[in-house]
Design a protein around this motif. Structure first.
Motif, mmCIF file in Angstrom:
data_model
loop_
_atom_site.group_PDB
_atom_site.id
_atom_site.type_symbol
_atom_site.label_atom_id
_atom_site.label_comp_id
_atom_site.label_asym_id
_atom_site.label_seq_id
_atom_site.Cartn_x
_atom_site.Cartn_y
_atom_site.Cartn_z
ATOM 1 N N LYS A 225 90.402 30.958 40.441
ATOM 2 C CA LYS A 225 91.448 30.658 39.464
ATOM 3 C C LYS A 225 92.448 29.711 40.114
ATOM 4 N N VAL A 226 92.945 28.767 39.347
ATOM 5 C CA VAL A 226 93.917 27.798 39.850
ATOM 6 C C VAL A 226 95.277 28.090 39.238
ATOM 7 N N ILE A 227 96.242 28.421 40.088
ATOM 8 C CA ILE A 227 97.610 28.711 39.644
ATOM 9 C C ILE A 227 98.391 27.401 39.592
ATOM 10 N N LEU A 228 98.922 27.080 38.409
ATOM 11 C CA LEU A 228 99.653 25.823 38.242
ATOM 12 C C LEU A 228 101.136 25.947 38.573
ATOM 13 N N GLU A 229 101.701 27.109 38.457
ATOM 14 C CA GLU A 229 103.148 27.344 38.555
ATOM 15 C C GLU A 229 103.862 26.567 37.454
ATOM 16 N N THR A 230 103.594 26.984 36.221
ATOM 17 C CA THR A 230 104.038 26.247 35.042
ATOM 18 C C THR A 230 105.551 26.126 34.932
ATOM 19 N N ALA A 231 106.308 27.047 35.521
ATOM 20 C CA ALA A 231 107.771 26.963 35.453
ATOM 21 C C ALA A 231 108.304 25.712 36.135
ATOM 22 N N LEU A 232 107.502 25.132 37.028
ATOM 23 C CA LEU A 232 107.937 23.943 37.773
ATOM 24 C C LEU A 232 107.370 22.649 37.194
ATOM 25 N N LEU A 233 106.642 22.748 36.079
ATOM 26 C CA LEU A 233 105.943 21.586 35.528
ATOM 27 C C LEU A 233 106.402 21.281 34.114
ATOM 28 N N ASN A 234 106.276 20.006 33.723
ATOM 29 C CA ASN A 234 106.473 19.657 32.319
ATOM 30 C C ASN A 234 105.139 19.777 31.580
ATOM 31 N N GLU A 235 105.159 19.549 30.289
ATOM 32 C CA GLU A 235 103.941 19.768 29.497
ATOM 33 C C GLU A 235 102.811 18.843 29.920
ATOM 34 N N GLU A 236 103.131 17.586 30.198
ATOM 35 C CA GLU A 236 102.081 16.647 30.624
ATOM 36 C C GLU A 236 101.443 17.124 31.918
ATOM 37 N N GLU A 237 102.221 17.622 32.835
ATOM 38 C CA GLU A 237 101.697 18.099 34.115
ATOM 39 C C GLU A 237 100.865 19.357 33.937
ATOM 40 N N ILE A 238 101.257 20.216 33.012
ATOM 41 C CA ILE A 238 100.460 21.408 32.729
ATOM 42 C C ILE A 238 99.105 21.029 32.160
ATOM 43 N N VAL A 239 99.092 20.098 31.227
ATOM 44 C CA VAL A 239 97.826 19.638 30.646
ATOM 45 C C VAL A 239 96.950 18.998 31.717
ATOM 46 N N ARG A 240 97.545 18.133 32.522
ATOM 47 C CA ARG A 240 96.768 17.446 33.552
ATOM 48 C C ARG A 240 96.284 18.433 34.613
ATOM 49 N N GLY A 241 97.130 19.362 35.011
ATOM 50 C CA GLY A 241 96.711 20.361 35.981
ATOM 51 C C GLY A 241 95.574 21.215 35.471
ATOM 52 N N SER A 242 95.633 21.602 34.207
ATOM 53 C CA SER A 242 94.556 22.385 33.606
ATOM 54 C C SER A 242 93.249 21.603 33.616
ATOM 55 N N THR A 243 93.337 20.333 33.258
ATOM 56 C CA THR A 243 92.150 19.480 33.237
ATOM 57 C C THR A 243 91.562 19.316 34.636
ATOM 58 N N LEU A 244 92.422 19.127 35.632
ATOM 59 C CA LEU A 244 91.942 18.952 37.001
ATOM 60 C C LEU A 244 91.307 20.238 37.539
ATOM 61 N N ALA A 245 91.839 21.386 37.137
ATOM 62 C CA ALA A 245 91.218 22.647 37.528
ATOM 63 C C ALA A 245 89.798 22.731 36.992
ATOM 64 N N GLU A 246 89.616 22.281 35.768
ATOM 65 C CA GLU A 246 88.275 22.290 35.175
ATOM 66 C C GLU A 246 87.364 21.292 35.887
ATOM 67 N N VAL A 247 87.871 20.096 36.139
ATOM 68 C CA VAL A 247 87.077 19.081 36.830
ATOM 69 C C VAL A 247 86.681 19.559 38.223
ATOM 70 N N GLY A 248 87.592 20.287 38.888
ATOM 71 C CA GLY A 248 87.318 20.786 40.232
ATOM 72 C C GLY A 248 86.355 21.958 40.279
ATOM 73 N N GLY A 249 85.958 22.471 39.123
ATOM 74 C CA GLY A 249 84.937 23.518 39.080
ATOM 75 C C GLY A 249 85.469 24.934 39.034
ATOM 76 N N ALA A 250 86.785 25.096 38.866
ATOM 77 C CA ALA A 250 87.357 26.441 38.799
ATOM 78 C C ALA A 250 86.918 27.144 37.525
ATOM 79 N N ASP A 251 87.085 28.456 37.524
ATOM 80 C CA ASP A 251 86.697 29.277 36.377
ATOM 81 C C ASP A 251 87.866 29.581 35.456
ATOM 82 N N PHE A 252 89.066 29.620 36.020
ATOM 83 C CA PHE A 252 90.287 29.929 35.271
ATOM 84 C C PHE A 252 91.367 28.931 35.639
#
Length: 238
Positions: A128-155
């Protein structure tokens, strides 16, 4: 609001035992709570993995741990070594913190490589990839989620619970909408009641990280939805 049975809810819970000040006796008490309520897993400090695996053997409760926690700034090599040690100690799930500064800097290749290296180190186990959403804006949350998927994570996961802000239903929905159906979303940080849990699940989370598993499941047993409504939850304790 839809309800969920106690048993089904327990199957979504990762019982967090992560506070740095916990003694061994306190850790054991929390491990026993996890076994008593038959939650899906515990998420323990890396130094507690071997002990937790031994104490929970035969209970059906999985042992997970954290990688690069809580800041995400550990080097990739350090995260890989930490994951390898935890795997050897008996962990079967791994919650890694994204390199938050790299994500905010737009260093997408660095972030993806960091995630992929940990995924490869954990083999077929859940990462699982923890983004720490409290420190991110919406664009960064979307991009972080996408990168977690690209990197092969499950969550993709909201929070460590240690950054002054926890999960929100808005962020869970945003993360859910940013990744494909293979990926799952874990809400953590301030999920403290049955009402909180129901709202996070309704928003699209399939796993919940909380140190309040016993409280939540006792409320579920009573059918109590009277907990605080959740927009942004209090992040007093994971």
């Amino acid at each position: 609001m839809a309800t969920i049975t106690e048993t089904a809810l327990a199957a979504t819970l990762d019982h967090a035992i992560l506070k740095p000040e916990l003694t061994r006796a306190q850790v054991d008490a929390e491990l026993d709570i996890a076994a008593q309520w038959r939650v899906f897993s515990v998420c323990v400090r890396p130094s507690d993995v071997a002990h937790a695996a031994q104490r929970l053997a035969g209970t059906g409760v999985a042992v997970g741990t954290v990688i690069g926690f809580p800041h995400g700034t550990t080097s990739t090599a350090g995260k890989v070594a930490e994951a390898a040690q935890a795997l050897a100690d008996g962990a079967t799930e791994f919650d890694m913190v994204v390199n938050i500064g790299a994500l905010r800097s737009g260093f997408d290749e660095v972030v993806t490589a960091d995630i992929r290296a940990v995924v490869q180190a954990t083999g077929l186990h859940i990462t699982k990839v923890i983004l720490e959403t409290a420190l991110l804006n919406e664009e960064e949350i979307v991009r972080g989620s996408t990168l977690a998927e690209v990197g092969g994570a499950d969550f993709v996961k909201t929070s460590t619970g240690f950054a002054g802000g926890g999960a929100t239903t808005a962020h869970v929905r945003l993360m859910r909408g940013s990744v494909g159906p293979r990926m799952q979303v874990k809400a953590s940080g301030g999920v403290r009641s049955y009402a909180d849990a129901l709202q996070m699940l309704a928003a699209g989370a399939t796993r919940l990280g909380t140190s309040a598993s016993g409280i939540i499941l006792a409320e579920a047993r009573r059918g109590d939805q009277g907990g605080a409504a959740l927009g942004a939850v209090d992040n007093a304790s994971y």
